[in-house]
Design a protein around this motif. Structure first.
Motif, PDB file in Angstrom:
ATOM      1  N   SER A 269       0.734  -1.166  -0.067  1.00 43.39           N
ATOM      2  CA  SER A 269       0.037   0.145   0.114  1.00 43.39           C
ATOM      3  C   SER A 269       0.827   1.373   0.092  1.00 43.39           C
TER       4      SER A 269
ATOM      5  N   GLU B 120       1.280   4.462  -2.666  1.00 45.70           N
ATOM      6  CA  GLU B 120       1.117   5.876  -2.285  1.00 45.70           C
ATOM      7  C   GLU B 120       2.297   6.291  -2.684  1.00 45.70           C
TER       8      GLU B 120
ATOM      9  N   GLU C 233       2.066   7.315  -6.176  1.00 45.48           N
ATOM     10  CA  GLU C 233       1.000   8.364  -6.407  1.00 45.48           C
ATOM     11  C   GLU C 233       1.410   9.805  -6.029  1.00 45.48           C
ATOM     12  N   GLN C 234       2.392   9.716  -5.009  1.00 48.78           N
ATOM     13  CA  GLN C 234       3.078  10.818  -4.811  1.00 48.78           C
ATOM     14  C   GLN C 234       4.071  11.633  -5.669  1.00 48.78           C
TER      15      GLN C 234
END
Length: 237
Positions: free
Chosen positions: A176, A180, A183-184
């Motif tokens: 997960s 993230e 996605e950053q």
């Protein structure tokens, strides 16, 4: 393409570890390499980091030929690795390990921002900030290894077997966090034996067998491929 690998061949003595490996990593994506033990996954990652000499082929990063650059120069350009086995410094604190990740940097204000980012991604590390890394659990050490790699503010982060040896609950948490991180805005090249989790998150995936790429596609395509399922997913995802 941000990272391009063209016809890469690497030997261990007279043994050909990888041969004619070609793939690319587009900026902003997650690319994963899956395969059995000894397939050449870690050798590929070490070669991209500059830790293995190239016999043939080349590595391009953002249009620049980095095939023969030393590792620290690659880090400066934006390529950093969380290695297989974590490779943390056990006699250093968590904070000192993270500082080592930023050793090529001098932009103190931006380093502080990246430190805050790592703390937000891994709250456990903030709780352990003054603890010696060697006294932490395997999951905490893996978080530290990834956090240390992020402290270099990489454009591409190489993650080699991040779920190795972790409990199932921690494996889910690590994956997960990888999502993230992507996605950053950080591009991810992931080597992972947990093929099911890796393929779920991969935009593009490649299967390595005995040093060669034998199959490529999107993560979903490979997850649905019967031969990949049989070999790496236990017949199911």
């Amino acid at each position: 393409m941000l990272l391009e690998v063209e016809g890469l061949c690497v030997n261990y003595g007279h043994i050909e570890a990888i041969r004619d490996v070609t793939f690319s990593v587009e900026e902003g994506t997650v690319v994963t390499l899956i395969g059995a033990n000894g397939a050449g996954k870690t050798t590929t990652m070490k070669t991209l980091s500059g830790l293995r000499k190239v016999r043939a082929g080349r590595v391009m990063f953002d249009g620049k030929d980095i095939t023969h650059l030393p590792p620290y120069e690659r880090v400066k350009l934006g390529l950093s690795q969380s290695p297989e086995g974590r490779g943390i410094f056990p006699g250093m604190t968590v904070r000192e390990n993270l500082d080592m990740g930023a050793y090529v940097r001098s932009d103190k204000a931006e380093m502080a921002k990246d430190f805050d980012r790592v703390m937000a991604l891994f709250p456990r590390l903030e709780e352990r900030i003054s603890q010696f890394a060697g006294t932490m659990s395997g999951g905490e050490q893996q978080m530290l290894a990834i956090g240390r790699a992020l402290m270099a503010r990489p454009r591409v982060v190489l993650l080699d077997e991040p779920s190795m040896g972790l409990a199932p609950k921690l494996i889910q948490q690590i994956f997960s966090i990888i999502t993230e991180i992507n996605e950053q805005g950080t591009t991810v090249l992931l080597v992972e034996q947990n093929a099911a989790q890796a393929l779920k998150r991969a935009h593009t995936a490649h299967v390595l067998e005995t040093g060669e790429i034998v199959r490529s596609g999107t993560g979903a395509e490979l997850a649905g491929d019967d031969s990949v399922k049989a070999a790496y997913l236990g017949g199911d995802v």
